[in-house]
Design a protein around this motif. Sequence first.
Motif, PDB file in Angstrom:
ATOM      1  N   ARG A   7       0.861  -1.181   0.000  1.00 53.26           N
ATOM      2  CA  ARG A   7       0.000   0.000   0.000  1.00 53.26           C
ATOM      3  C   ARG A   7       0.899   1.234   0.000  1.00 53.26           C
ATOM      4  O   ARG A   7       1.507   1.583   1.012  1.00 53.26           O
ATOM      5  N   ARG A  20      -0.032   4.408  -0.492  1.00 52.37           N
ATOM      6  CA  ARG A  20      -0.632   5.524   0.237  1.00 52.37           C
ATOM      7  C   ARG A  20      -1.900   5.064   0.922  1.00 52.37           C
ATOM      8  O   ARG A  20      -2.764   4.429   0.299  1.00 52.37           O
ATOM      9  N   ASP A  21      -2.023   5.350   2.203  1.00 52.73           N
ATOM     10  CA  ASP A  21      -3.220   5.019   2.969  1.00 52.73           C
ATOM     11  C   ASP A  21      -4.038   6.287   3.162  1.00 52.73           C
ATOM     12  O   ASP A  21      -3.641   7.187   3.898  1.00 52.73           O
ATOM     13  N   SER A  25      -6.727   5.667  -1.422  1.00 54.31           N
ATOM     14  CA  SER A  25      -5.590   4.796  -1.110  1.00 54.31           C
ATOM     15  C   SER A  25      -5.078   4.166  -2.398  1.00 54.31           C
ATOM     16  O   SER A  25      -5.864   3.855  -3.302  1.00 54.31           O
TER      17      SER A  25
END
Length: 202
Positions: free
Chosen positions: A63, A65-66, A73
């Motif tokens: 991941r 970007r959360d 995301s």
Amino acid sequence: GGGSLDGVIDAWHGLFNLPDDHRPEFQRDAFRLEGLGVDGQPFSWSHRAGWGLGDVEMESRWRVRDGGATGASFAVVGRLSLPTGSGPFGGNTLGGGGQLVIGLPLQPHAWLYAGFGGTLQGRGPVAGIEYAQKRIHGFLAVTWRPWRRLGFVAETDAASRLVTSVADYPGIHWYLNVTSRLHLGRETSLDLGFTENITNQR
């Protein structure tokens, strides 16, 4: 050919007035393939040896970007398939793929997901069929979880041509998946759903 779930499938097709692809006319509990090769010659292949183990597949997800509960995301997914299948799955070749995925919250209990990627694999042949070496793939999915333990998923995904040695084989595969998901625990769920072809595969 048909099998033990024909009653469930026929009820689904009857509910939405979908074609059954003449399944009752074919031998039950058998996988059968027939058509014309790209050289114009007819071919036929069938298999009744029930079961085998599929390829060992490895997958890695990162991941990037959360976005939390309110933002977008992004994730990157990598997959590797090893030619380790047995029985009717034997003969598959080494393959790998990558995908970029985005997730967007629509409301507190619903999310939208979309992804695009590609795969690279050996051409074969596998059981006399040659496959495309490069493919592209994309998907769009909506999940809705109105209750803590029960949710629903509607997904459509499409991919470019799979088989190259069969004349008039569809140039695109396009499916619709509808699934109900029962969350049994923090990391365990039970899915029950249907998959339908949007493009005719005959």
